[in-house]
Design an enzyme around this catalytic site. Sequence first.
Site, PDB file in Angstrom:
ATOM      1  N   ARG A  37     -13.521 -39.046  42.142  1.00  0.00           N
ATOM      2  CA  ARG A  37     -13.947 -40.286  42.365  1.00  0.00           C
ATOM      3  C   ARG A  37     -12.778 -41.027  41.907  1.00  0.00           C
ATOM      4  O   ARG A  37     -13.706 -42.614  41.593  1.00  0.00           O
ATOM      5  CB  ARG A  37     -15.002 -40.729  41.610  1.00  0.00           C
ATOM      6  CG  ARG A  37     -16.451 -39.117  41.954  1.00  0.00           C
ATOM      7  CD  ARG A  37     -16.948 -39.782  43.182  1.00  0.00           C
ATOM      8  NE  ARG A  37     -18.383 -39.080  43.770  1.00  0.00           N
ATOM      9  CZ  ARG A  37     -19.250 -38.959  43.733  1.00  0.00           C
ATOM     10  NH1 ARG A  37     -19.790 -40.703  43.415  1.00  0.00           N
ATOM     11  NH2 ARG A  37     -19.743 -38.543  44.447  1.00  0.00           N
ATOM     12  N   ARG A  41     -15.830 -46.934  43.835  1.00  0.00           N
ATOM     13  CA  ARG A  41     -16.832 -48.291  43.234  1.00  0.00           C
ATOM     14  C   ARG A  41     -15.567 -49.107  42.256  1.00  0.00           C
ATOM     15  O   ARG A  41     -16.566 -49.904  41.945  1.00  0.00           O
ATOM     16  CB  ARG A  41     -17.663 -48.552  43.133  1.00  0.00           C
ATOM     17  CG  ARG A  41     -19.160 -48.136  44.014  1.00  0.00           C
ATOM     18  CD  ARG A  41     -20.224 -47.504  44.078  1.00  0.00           C
ATOM     19  NE  ARG A  41     -20.506 -46.512  43.285  1.00  0.00           N
ATOM     20  CZ  ARG A  41     -21.724 -45.825  42.873  1.00  0.00           C
ATOM     21  NH1 ARG A  41     -22.918 -46.902  43.172  1.00  0.00           N
ATOM     22  NH2 ARG A  41     -21.951 -44.958  42.469  1.00  0.00           N
ATOM     23  N   ARG A  50     -16.057 -52.214  51.967  1.00  0.00           N
ATOM     24  CA  ARG A  50     -17.068 -51.657  52.320  1.00  0.00           C
ATOM     25  C   ARG A  50     -18.381 -52.662  52.740  1.00  0.00           C
ATOM     26  O   ARG A  50     -19.049 -52.599  52.903  1.00  0.00           O
ATOM     27  CB  ARG A  50     -17.394 -50.841  51.226  1.00  0.00           C
ATOM     28  CG  ARG A  50     -16.866 -49.530  50.679  1.00  0.00           C
ATOM     29  CD  ARG A  50     -17.342 -48.435  51.571  1.00  0.00           C
ATOM     30  NE  ARG A  50     -18.714 -48.484  52.645  1.00  0.00           N
ATOM     31  CZ  ARG A  50     -20.231 -48.198  51.450  1.00  0.00           C
ATOM     32  NH1 ARG A  50     -19.302 -47.641  50.817  1.00  0.00           N
ATOM     33  NH2 ARG A  50     -20.758 -48.303  52.293  1.00  0.00           N
ATOM     34  N   ASP A  86     -16.748 -37.073  51.717  1.00  0.00           N
ATOM     35  CA  ASP A  86     -18.580 -36.497  51.444  1.00  0.00           C
ATOM     36  C   ASP A  86     -18.633 -35.789  51.685  1.00  0.00           C
ATOM     37  O   ASP A  86     -17.900 -35.445  52.437  1.00  0.00           O
ATOM     38  CB  ASP A  86     -19.121 -37.936  51.179  1.00  0.00           C
ATOM     39  CG  ASP A  86     -20.799 -37.464  50.214  1.00  0.00           C
ATOM     40  OD1 ASP A  86     -20.013 -38.238  48.185  1.00  0.00           O
ATOM     41  OD2 ASP A  86     -21.771 -36.814  49.765  1.00  0.00           O
ATOM     42  N   TYR A 165     -29.251 -30.144  47.629  1.00  0.00           N
ATOM     43  CA  TYR A 165     -29.650 -31.709  48.886  1.00  0.00           C
ATOM     44  C   TYR A 165     -30.157 -31.420  49.492  1.00  0.00           C
ATOM     45  O   TYR A 165     -31.442 -31.329  50.231  1.00  0.00           O
ATOM     46  CB  TYR A 165     -28.508 -31.940  49.378  1.00  0.00           C
ATOM     47  CG  TYR A 165     -28.180 -32.946  47.862  1.00  0.00           C
ATOM     48  CD1 TYR A 165     -27.860 -34.418  47.740  1.00  0.00           C
ATOM     49  CD2 TYR A 165     -26.147 -32.681  47.494  1.00  0.00           C
ATOM     50  CE1 TYR A 165     -27.184 -34.749  45.900  1.00  0.00           C
ATOM     51  CE2 TYR A 165     -25.651 -33.298  46.713  1.00  0.00           C
ATOM     52  CZ  TYR A 165     -26.188 -34.209  45.862  1.00  0.00           C
ATOM     53  OH  TYR A 165     -25.599 -34.671  45.191  1.00  0.00           O
TER      54      TYR A 165
HETATM   55  O1  1CP Z   1     -12.053 -40.149  44.984  1.00  0.00           O
HETATM   56  C1  1CP Z   1     -12.850 -39.280  45.242  1.00  0.00           C
HETATM   57  O2  1CP Z   1     -12.895 -38.337  44.757  1.00  0.00           O
HETATM   58  C2  1CP Z   1     -13.766 -40.354  46.653  1.00  0.00           C
HETATM   59  C3  1CP Z   1     -14.467 -39.302  47.854  1.00  0.00           C
HETATM   60  C4  1CP Z   1     -15.480 -38.687  47.342  1.00  0.00           C
HETATM   61  C5  1CP Z   1     -15.787 -37.193  46.720  1.00  0.00           C
HETATM   62  C6  1CP Z   1     -14.586 -36.480  45.823  1.00  0.00           C
HETATM   63  C7  1CP Z   1     -16.458 -39.676  47.387  1.00  0.00           C
HETATM   64  C8  1CP Z   1     -17.046 -40.688  48.053  1.00  0.00           C
HETATM   65  N1  1CP Z   1     -18.585 -38.262  47.119  1.00  0.00           N
HETATM   66  C9  1CP Z   1     -17.463 -36.889  46.718  1.00  0.00           C
HETATM   67  C10 1CP Z   1     -17.815 -35.503  46.172  1.00  0.00           C
HETATM   68  C11 1CP Z   1     -19.104 -35.642  46.114  1.00  0.00           C
HETATM   69  N2  1CP Z   1     -20.332 -35.876  47.224  1.00  0.00           N
HETATM   70  C12 1CP Z   1     -19.652 -34.975  45.592  1.00  0.00           C
HETATM   71  C13 1CP Z   1     -19.352 -33.707  44.092  1.00  0.00           C
HETATM   72  C14 1CP Z   1     -18.248 -33.997  43.204  1.00  0.00           C
HETATM   73  C15 1CP Z   1     -19.530 -35.643  42.173  1.00  0.00           C
HETATM   74  O3  1CP Z   1     -20.030 -34.068  41.673  1.00  0.00           O
HETATM   75  O4  1CP Z   1     -19.397 -36.513  41.602  1.00  0.00           O
HETATM   76  C16 1CP Z   1     -20.946 -34.802  45.348  1.00  0.00           C
HETATM   77  C17 1CP Z   1     -22.548 -34.552  44.704  1.00  0.00           C
HETATM   78  C18 1CP Z   1     -21.786 -36.073  46.056  1.00  0.00           C
HETATM   79  C19 1CP Z   1     -22.865 -35.995  46.733  1.00  0.00           C
HETATM   80  C20 1CP Z   1     -22.875 -37.827  46.394  1.00  0.00           C
HETATM   81  N3  1CP Z   1     -21.919 -38.849  47.641  1.00  0.00           N
HETATM   82  C21 1CP Z   1     -23.229 -39.085  45.024  1.00  0.00           C
HETATM   83  C22 1CP Z   1     -23.662 -38.119  44.289  1.00  0.00           C
HETATM   84  C23 1CP Z   1     -25.345 -37.972  44.344  1.00  0.00           C
HETATM   85  C24 1CP Z   1     -26.281 -37.337  43.457  1.00  0.00           C
HETATM   86  O5  1CP Z   1     -26.860 -36.646  43.466  1.00  0.00           O
HETATM   87  O6  1CP Z   1     -26.234 -37.887  42.451  1.00  0.00           O
HETATM   88  C25 1CP Z   1     -23.456 -39.381  46.221  1.00  0.00           C
HETATM   89  C26 1CP Z   1     -23.356 -40.958  44.707  1.00  0.00           C
HETATM   90  C27 1CP Z   1     -22.830 -39.990  46.909  1.00  0.00           C
HETATM   91  C28 1CP Z   1     -21.849 -41.342  47.559  1.00  0.00           C
HETATM   92  C29 1CP Z   1     -21.240 -41.738  47.988  1.00  0.00           C
HETATM   93  N4  1CP Z   1     -19.302 -40.218  47.823  1.00  0.00           N
HETATM   94  C30 1CP Z   1     -18.599 -40.785  47.851  1.00  0.00           C
HETATM   95  C31 1CP Z   1     -18.408 -42.572  46.955  1.00  0.00           C
HETATM   96  C32 1CP Z   1     -17.429 -43.546  47.087  1.00  0.00           C
HETATM   97  C33 1CP Z   1     -20.761 -42.959  47.308  1.00  0.00           C
HETATM   98  C34 1CP Z   1     -20.929 -43.888  46.485  1.00  0.00           C
HETATM   99  C35 1CP Z   1     -21.449 -44.767  48.058  1.00  0.00           C
HETATM  100  C36 1CP Z   1     -22.208 -45.877  47.676  1.00  0.00           C
HETATM  101  O7  1CP Z   1     -22.853 -45.495  46.888  1.00  0.00           O
HETATM  102  O8  1CP Z   1     -21.914 -46.930  48.768  1.00  0.00           O
END
Ligand code: 1CP
Length: 368
Positions: A37, A41, A50, A86, A165
């Site tokens: 990540r 943010r 964004r 994502d 999910y």
């Molecule tokens: O630098 C990076 O790693 C950015 C790319 C990235 C990756 C690798 C994003 C962007 N998401 C992910 C993978 C991801 N998405 C995972 C596996 C990694 C981890 O465990 O953190 C998971 C579980 C998700 C699912 C997801 N997408 C969540 C978690 C929700 C939960 O169940 O707690 C969230 C908040 C997102 C949205 C998301 N994905 C990525 C960003 C930057 C965001 C936030 C976007 C926003 O809210 O505007």
Amino acid sequence: MILDAQHPLSSGLTADSRLIQAYQGVRPDVTPVWFMRQAGRSLPEYRELRVGTRMLDVCLDPELASEISLQPVRRHNVDAGIFFSDIVVPLKLVGVDVTIVAGKGPVLGKAVRTSADVDELTALDPAILDEALAPIRDAVGRAVSQLGSTPLIGFAGAPFTLAAYLVEGGPSKDHIHARTLMHAEPEAWARLMAWTADVTGRFLRAQVLAGASAAQLFDSWAGALSLVDYAASVAPASAAAIAHVRDLSYSVNGADRNVPIVHFGVGTGELLKEMHNIGADVVGVDYRVPLDEANRRLGGAVPVQGNVDPALLTAPWPVLEAHVRDVLERGRSAPSHVLNLGHGVPPDTDPDVLTRLVSLVHDVSAAE
Ligand code: 1CP
């Protein structure tokens, strides 16, 4: 299949990078570092881009997705980029009703709770992804052309984390409905996992073919499972997912190498060995198990990635520095080590702390 001659691993651009050396089990002169990540943010330039956009629209805009992938590489001097996307993007592209709600995460239009729901879901044909993934291939190509000798890591969600999910209908704490379905309807569960493996595997393969130099499978929520359930009802689908990239190879100085595959989970200390056994090359370790202990559990022959506690990123610098030195020291017990966090960068992290941490890792490991 051999990657084409223009791929950065085949052309030699990234094959000798610190990251790829470490993933191949060779300890480079300096320990490579990147952050899960790292795009997102914590960066003001990301928040600016964004404004007024929806997450999944951004993921499907090749110009924006490539630009966001590059932002942390420019800023922090990390040893790899991770593709900005994502884990639910391939679900969206295959036709699942999913959105990403800001501050919450992926939310499904309809939870998949019964065998009939699984029938309906799996009627969506994963083969349509070969065309539908065009914006992903385009975004990866653009990012890779700017990254030069810095490797881009492609990624995908593991079948269990995606199923969590799909079955829950959104983020959940203990994934209880998913675990119920696994046991109550084992046949439907197996079909759900096989379909999800196909969908997520195609997403990962598209990124590698378009230029990613390594692939990471995120099984973020596998820590909710017992070892027995993981081995019997999840690991086969994770192996099927990475089979989509396991055959991809390149050659350096006449020797054939496979594109390295990393497997990461949260709270998966009990599962490390099984997570390696699905056919991964590198195991990502969360912050709960010290790397020397993780190395022992893995049998001493597996490159490891991790595992700075993200909570310490907002602690006073001397506290963080001491912790990072300890992580590096413990990482020396493994054949090779890529420094990362034990989970993703928290949104309130000061980006300057990440930049400083990268220099610390490079300086300390170079001096050893
Ligand atoms: O630098 C990076 O790693 C950015 C790319 C990235 C990756 C690798 C994003 C962007 N998401 C992910 C993978 C991801 N998405 C995972 C596996 C990694 C981890 O465990 O953190 C998971 C579980 C998700 C699912 C997801 N997408 C969540 C978690 C929700 C939960 O169940 O707690 C969230 C908040 C997102 C949205 C998301 N994905 C990525 C960003 C930057 C965001 C936030 C976007 C926003 O809210 O505007």
